[in-house]
Motif scaffolding. Structure first.
Motif, short mmCIF file in Angstrom:
data_model
loop_
_atom_site.label_atom_id
_atom_site.label_comp_id
_atom_site.label_asym_id
_atom_site.label_seq_id
_atom_site.Cartn_x
_atom_site.Cartn_y
_atom_site.Cartn_z
N VAL A 23 52.72 47.23 38.20
CA VAL A 23 51.49 47.11 38.90
C VAL A 23 50.92 47.51 37.43
O VAL A 23 51.26 48.78 36.77
CB VAL A 23 50.42 47.76 39.48
N VAL A 82 51.72 43.06 39.75
CA VAL A 82 49.93 42.72 40.39
C VAL A 82 48.86 43.72 38.72
O VAL A 82 49.28 44.32 38.57
CB VAL A 82 50.20 44.04 41.10
N VAL A 84 45.15 45.24 39.03
CA VAL A 84 43.86 45.60 39.32
C VAL A 84 43.47 46.51 38.55
O VAL A 84 43.14 46.88 37.37
CB VAL A 84 44.50 47.26 40.67
N VAL A 102 49.44 38.85 41.25
CA VAL A 102 48.96 39.53 42.14
C VAL A 102 47.72 39.56 42.00
O VAL A 102 47.84 40.46 40.99
CB VAL A 102 49.68 40.34 43.56
N VAL A 104 44.34 42.15 42.67
CA VAL A 104 43.25 42.96 43.39
C VAL A 104 42.09 43.00 42.39
O VAL A 104 41.78 43.67 41.79
CB VAL A 104 43.49 43.96 43.96
N ALA A 158 46.32 44.33 47.89
CA ALA A 158 48.12 43.81 47.28
C ALA A 158 48.78 43.11 47.57
O ALA A 158 49.66 42.58 47.99
CB ALA A 158 48.60 45.08 46.33
N CYS A 171 42.16 44.03 52.62
CA CYS A 171 41.43 43.12 51.66
C CYS A 171 39.75 43.25 52.09
O CYS A 171 39.88 43.54 53.70
CB CYS A 171 41.33 42.42 51.17
#
Length: 198
Positions: A23, A82, A84, A102, A104, A158, A171
């Protein structure tokens, strides 16, 4: 996209995301590591610790005032499973995300517009991290503290996004768009498609 990779000397990603393992936390910080900009998490370590507890390798980026900031951001975004962070211009670097990444996006409150970064990837989730009450007109500019429960919910969001869950209980759903926010989103999409054709 390919022109950008070549211009900054960053090799494009060759592997798509399977089960997310890494991430990248996009956060605003200066060269001394302090968080002075608006829309930041003062206790970013809480969010990063939640991802580590869940088994993710965690990195963060970037000092956007550094001379090589753009290159470093492209390099890190293109390697992360990921991505974020708080809503902001740093998300423009998603143009160079790894296939299947991904995303977020964290919002300080339930904004009805400015959701155009979701068009960068099909695996998108969002979480509202500000309190439901006590906001004023300048609230969206403030630095926030994140509690452990919200950080854990970001991690679940996530994972649900990566799994293609529908709905995604952890989410938050997108609020209804206004006419102005729709025009902003359409303009951004047009610019993005135009810039990739150049």
């Amino acid at each position: 996209r390919d022109v950008g990779f070549a211009a900054f000397g960053v090799p494009p990603p060759t592997d798509a995301v399977g089960a997310p393992r890494t991430v990248l936390h996009l956060r605003r910080e200066d060269r001394e590591g302090t968080l002075r900009a608006h829309r930041t998490l003062r206790n970013a370590s809480v969010l990063e610790a939640a991802f580590r507890r869940a088994g993710f390798g965690v990195d963060h980026c970037c000092d956007f005032r550094a001379p090589d900031a753009t290159r470093r951001a492209i390099q890190k975004v293109s390697r992360a499973d990921v991505v974020v962070g708080m809503h902001g211009a740093a998300f423009a670097h998603l143009t160079w995300h790894k296939p299947g990444a991904v995303v977020v996006e964290l919002f300080s409150h339930k904004m009805a517009g400015l959701w155009f970064y979701r068009s960068h990837t099909r695996r998108y989730g969002s979480v509202f991290v500000g309190p439901a009450k006590g906001r004023d007109a300048a609230y969206w500019r403030r630095r926030l503290d994140m509690d452990a429960a919200t950080a854990d919910r970001v991690v679940r969001c996530a994972r649900e996004t990566a799994a293609g869950a529908d709905p995604k209980p952890a989410c938050d759903a997108k609020p209804r768009s206004s006419v102005v926010s729709t025009l902003i989103r359409v303009t951004h999409s047009y610019y993005r498609s135009w810039s990739t054709r150049r």
